[in-house]
Write a protein that holds these residues in place. Structure first.
Motif, PDB file in Angstrom:
ATOM      1  N   THR A  11       0.826  -1.201   0.000  1.00  0.00           N
ATOM      2  CA  THR A  11       0.000   0.000   0.000  1.00  0.00           C
ATOM      3  C   THR A  11       0.861   1.253   0.000  1.00  0.00           C
ATOM      4  O   THR A  11       0.587   2.203  -0.745  1.00  0.00           O
TER       5      THR A  11
ATOM      6  N   LYS B 125       0.916   4.023  -3.014  1.00  0.00           N
ATOM      7  CA  LYS B 125       0.623   5.427  -2.755  1.00  0.00           C
ATOM      8  C   LYS B 125       1.805   6.329  -3.094  1.00  0.00           C
ATOM      9  O   LYS B 125       1.620   7.489  -3.431  1.00  0.00           O
TER      10      LYS B 125
ATOM     11  N   ALA C  47     -12.409   4.736  -5.524  1.00  0.00           N
ATOM     12  CA  ALA C  47     -12.800   4.504  -4.134  1.00  0.00           C
ATOM     13  C   ALA C  47     -14.217   3.948  -4.024  1.00  0.00           C
ATOM     14  O   ALA C  47     -14.434   2.940  -3.325  1.00  0.00           O
TER      15      ALA C  47
ATOM     16  N   LEU D 182     -14.150   0.275  -5.238  1.00  0.00           N
ATOM     17  CA  LEU D 182     -13.498  -0.612  -4.279  1.00  0.00           C
ATOM     18  C   LEU D 182     -14.389  -0.860  -3.070  1.00  0.00           C
ATOM     19  O   LEU D 182     -14.508  -1.997  -2.595  1.00  0.00           O
ATOM     20  N   LEU D 183     -15.029   0.188  -2.578  1.00  0.00           N
ATOM     21  CA  LEU D 183     -15.939   0.033  -1.446  1.00  0.00           C
ATOM     22  C   LEU D 183     -17.094  -0.904  -1.801  1.00  0.00           C
ATOM     23  O   LEU D 183     -17.453  -1.789  -1.017  1.00  0.00           O
TER      24      LEU D 183
END
Length: 103
Positions: free
Chosen positions: A16, A20, A44, A47-48
């Motif tokens: 991660t 990033k 996002a 992915l959620l």
């Protein structure tokens, strides 16, 4: 926890951090092109949604529909209809707990 679990957590942490860090290094402070910005904004929520579906429909190795699936479905409908996030979470928890109590 076992050593394997901690190694997995450490590995995920490192990966991660690397992921990033690649963006700022690659672009050097420049803005993303508009085409990429549109995709990044959608990552996002996608992915959620994937995590919610995997959590609500997975039971170990098999697909499983149960009380937690019903709770997530009810909360999803409530949120879609304009309920607040707190109401959605409360509905999901209440429906899931109620169905587990009955079953």
């Amino acid at each position: 926890m076992t050593g394997t679990a901690w190694a997995t957590i450490a590995g995920c942490t490192v990966v991660t951090a690397l992921i990033k860090g690649v963006g700022p290094v690659a672009f050097g402070g420049r803005d993303l092109p508009p085409r990429f910005r549109g995709v990044v904004v959608l990552l996002a929520p996608a992915l959620l949604a994937a995590l919610i579906v995997a959590s609500a429909l997975a039971d170990g190795r098999d697909l499983h529909v149960g009380a937690d699936t019903a709770g997530v479905a009810v909360a999803g409908v409530a949120l879609w209809r304009g309920a607040s996030v707190l109401v959605g979470v409360g509905l999901a928890a209440g429906i899931t707990a109620g169905l587990r109590l009955l079953g």
